[in-house]
Motif scaffolding. Structure first.
Motif, PDB file in Angstrom:
ATOM      1  N   ARG A   1       5.962   8.840   4.313  1.00 49.47           N
ATOM      2  CA  ARG A   1       4.849   7.961   4.665  1.00 49.47           C
ATOM      3  C   ARG A   1       4.845   7.748   6.186  1.00 49.47           C
TER       4      ARG A   1
ATOM      5  N   SER B   1       7.721  10.644  -1.556  1.00 47.30           N
ATOM      6  CA  SER B   1       7.194  11.505  -0.501  1.00 47.30           C
ATOM      7  C   SER B   1       7.146  10.712   0.799  1.00 47.30           C
TER       8      SER B   1
ATOM      9  N   TRP C   1      -1.492   0.227   8.055  1.00 45.09           N
ATOM     10  CA  TRP C   1      -2.375   1.274   7.546  1.00 45.09           C
ATOM     11  C   TRP C   1      -3.726   1.165   8.249  1.00 45.09           C
TER      12      TRP C   1
ATOM     13  N   GLN D   1       0.848  -1.183   0.000  1.00 47.36           N
ATOM     14  CA  GLN D   1       0.000   0.000   0.000  1.00 47.36           C
ATOM     15  C   GLN D   1       0.885   1.235   0.000  1.00 47.36           C
ATOM     16  N   HIS D   2       0.461   2.244  -0.741  1.00 45.77           N
ATOM     17  CA  HIS D   2       1.128   3.542  -0.748  1.00 45.77           C
ATOM     18  C   HIS D   2       2.608   3.437  -1.101  1.00 45.77           C
ATOM     19  N   GLU D   3       2.945   2.454  -1.952  1.00 46.03           N
ATOM     20  CA  GLU D   3       4.312   2.252  -2.449  1.00 46.03           C
ATOM     21  C   GLU D   3       5.303   1.885  -1.337  1.00 46.03           C
ATOM     22  N   VAL D   4       4.805   1.315  -0.257  1.00 45.59           N
ATOM     23  CA  VAL D   4       5.674   0.882   0.839  1.00 45.59           C
ATOM     24  C   VAL D   4       5.627  -0.647   0.930  1.00 45.59           C
TER      25      VAL D   4
ATOM     26  N   ASN E   1      10.135   2.421   1.893  1.00 45.18           N
ATOM     27  CA  ASN E   1       9.301   3.416   1.217  1.00 45.18           C
ATOM     28  C   ASN E   1       9.838   3.712  -0.176  1.00 45.18           C
TER      29      ASN E   1
ATOM     30  N   ALA F   1       8.206   5.403  -2.340  1.00 43.01           N
ATOM     31  CA  ALA F   1       7.559   6.641  -2.784  1.00 43.01           C
ATOM     32  C   ALA F   1       8.525   7.820  -2.679  1.00 43.01           C
TER      33      ALA F   1
END
Length: 554
Positions: free
Chosen positions: A505, A503, A553, A479-482, A499, A501
């Motif tokens: 997290r 940005s 998450w 999820q969320h590129e993690v 991570n 991403a």
């Protein structure tokens, strides 16, 4: 013969979770000034390798060879090519490595030899000499064409006509690399004796080149491939090798018996190991088959992580499929080697230290062993060479769509301001890119924020974390590129968040979680109460003393 292998009776399974540093001898260090790296040069730089915190070295071929494929075409399996030194130099290298606490593994090319090997010289003379059946020979079709449509990894037919026997011989690679006939028991016996020669000299293991190519199937045409995929070097739209499903020319069931006999030999020398290179459409399945049961190879690696795709969903799919299928087998992971575009360039991490650290942490937190290619600890980028500078036959053949393997084989930069970056006093066999000089060992060794420092820190951390070397593994949904995973042993549990991403997290962690002891600065996730804060491309590794469920998450 020397037999300087240290006793492994206390830990014969040292290879499980080990990190193996690959040395490409031509490009590591030149001690005699001829522009080509050599065994003495490796001895001179073993302190650098030992300082990383790896467990073993893997030496790419140094055997006697006409060098049509830079050592993977062997004309004497028991000889050291003079450009690299002598057998006495090799013995000194083994002794020096063992004194540094490093195991020594060497390349072993079983599936094929050089066409200048005495065995092939005899085999090609006629059809009834003692070694007539030591290589794969076949009559032409009625119209004179090759017996099958099999393709060479290096382009074109895998069959080469020979006017002495008026037959074709099989070569899965260059025409100068004829395939040995492992369906002949005499060939298997002979090759095992070549392996024994090096075991007697004290080596601790073997990296087995193209190990699933040893046996061929029935002489039938391969069917066409429905879509071209990237599962092995040579499977590219510009190479007809990728146009076929390779059902008959490799990965045959008979190969398993060859591997069992090899394992039985290795078992005569406690503490030795083997890692097989597998290139196949279903490399994961082959790796599982070759390592399960404890009676074949100890471990295998494939090209599945050596493509350009570094999307976290793709990476997670590769490693979770392996974990689901490997059973009691053992994988070996690599993100680079002497055949593949340098990691920093292939995964778009040029001048991106945080991404390079992230990729290294991804590699070192997986369940399995690890191969680390020389220069990855420096973040070396792919060298851009002109056509005139190429020496790799694959690059010359497929230019300009494919530029070959020279770009990842340029010499190691040891000293930023020295002539030829401290690699040689002569003319280097491949040019040393100007952009590699600022990445030289001496320049990075003096900086605490360098990739070299981060590599040493992560390797030392892994060495002292049983959960990372031997623990079970569990992956959480992406999820969320993690990428989130857990590594667990009876004595502890690590929660790992990577991570991918660009940005920051924030993840939830159990309230009992805390920092690991001696956590290196490169693990930059910040734990605030029950929240793990990760910067862009950040790394988080924390300890959880209980079995509290991890729900990152909320």
């Amino acid at each position: 013969m020397p037999a300087s292998r240290p006793s492994s009776s206390s830990n014969p399974d040292w290879w499980r979770g080990a990190v193996i540093y690959q040395i490409y001898p031509r490009s590591f260090m030149d001690a005699n000034g001829d522009g080509i790296g050599d065994l003495q040069g490796i001895i001179d730089k073993l302190d650098h390798v030992a300082s990383l915190g790896v467990d073993a070295i893997w030496l790419s071929p140094f055997f006697t060879s006409p060098m049509k494929d830079f050592g993977y075409d062997i004309s004497d399996y028991r000889g050291v090519d003079p450009m690299f030194g002598s057998l006495e130099d090799f013995d000194r290298l083994v002794e020096a490595a063992h004194e540094c606490g490093l195991k020594v593994t060497i390349d072993q090319v079983l599936s094929h030899s050089s066409d200048q090997h005495p065995w092939f010289t005899e085999s090609r003379q006629n059809r009834d000499n003692p070694r007539a059946d030591w290589y794969v020979w076949a009559d032409p079709n009625a119209d004179g064409t090759p017996p099958t449509n099999w393709q060479s990894v290096f382009g074109g037919s895998a069959w080469q006509w020979d006017t002495r026997r008026c037959q074709y011989y099989l070569h899965n690679f260059l025409a100068a690399q004829p395939d040995l006939n492992f369906r002949n028991p005499e060939v298997v016996d002979a090759m095992l004796e070549e392996v024994r020669f090096w075991l007697e000299r004290g080596v601790d293991g073997f990296r087995l080149d193209a190990i699933n190519f040893c046996t061929h199937g029935a002489l039938q045409d391969n069917p066409p491939r429905e879509a071209i995929t990237a599962g092995f070097i040579g499977v590219r739209p510009d190479n007809p090798y990728g146009f076929q499903r390779h059902l008959h020319d490799k990965s045959q069931p008979e190969n398993l018996e060859v591997l069992r006999r090899l394992r039985a030999l290795l078992d005569e020398y406690p503490g030795t190991t083997s890692v097989g290179e597998v290139g196949d459409d279903d490399a994961t399945g082959i790796m599982a088959e070759y390592t399960q049961g404890g009676d074949k190879l100890h471990m295998c690696y494939s090209f599945n992580l050596l493509t350009e795709n570094h999307d976290p969903a793709h990476l997670l799919s590769i490693i979770t499929e392996m974990e689901a299928r490997i059973g009691d087998g053992w994988p070996c992971w690599a993100l680079g080697n002497h055949d593949i575009t340098r990691l920093a360039s292939r995964w778009n991490a040029d001048h991106a230290p945080a991404r390079q650290r992230l990729f290294l942490a991804f590699l070192l937190t997986q369940r399995g062993s690890v191969c680390l290619y020389q220069g990855e600890e420096l973040g070396l980028t792919e060298a851009e060479l002109s056509f005139e500078q190429l020496v790799d036959p694959a690059g010359i053949t497929f230019w300009p769509a494919y530029k070959g393997r020279d770009g990842c084989r340029t010499p190691m930069p040891w000293q930023a301001d020295a002539e030829n970056a401290g690699f040689t006093d002569g003319q280097p066999w491949l040019p040393i890119p100007a952009e590699h000089r600022p990445l030289a060992v001496d320049r990075q060794a003096s900086r605490e924020d360098s990739l070299l420092a981060a590599t040493r820190a992560l390797l030392q951390f892994r060495r002292h974390q049983p959960a990372l070397r031997h623990g079970q593994i569990h992956y959480l949904p992406l999820q969320h590129e993690v990428i989130c995973l857990e590594r667990t042993t009876a004595s502890g549990r690590l929660l790992i968040a990577l991570n991918f991403a660009a940005s920051p997290r924030s993840l939830s962690v159990p309230s009992s979680a805390g920092y690991c002891e001696a956590t290196p600065d490169v693990i930059n996730g910040c734990l605030r109460r029950s929240t793990l804060e990760l910067p862009a491309h950040g790394i988080g590794i924390i300890r959880c003393p209980d079995d509290s469920p991890w729900v990152p998450w909320q």
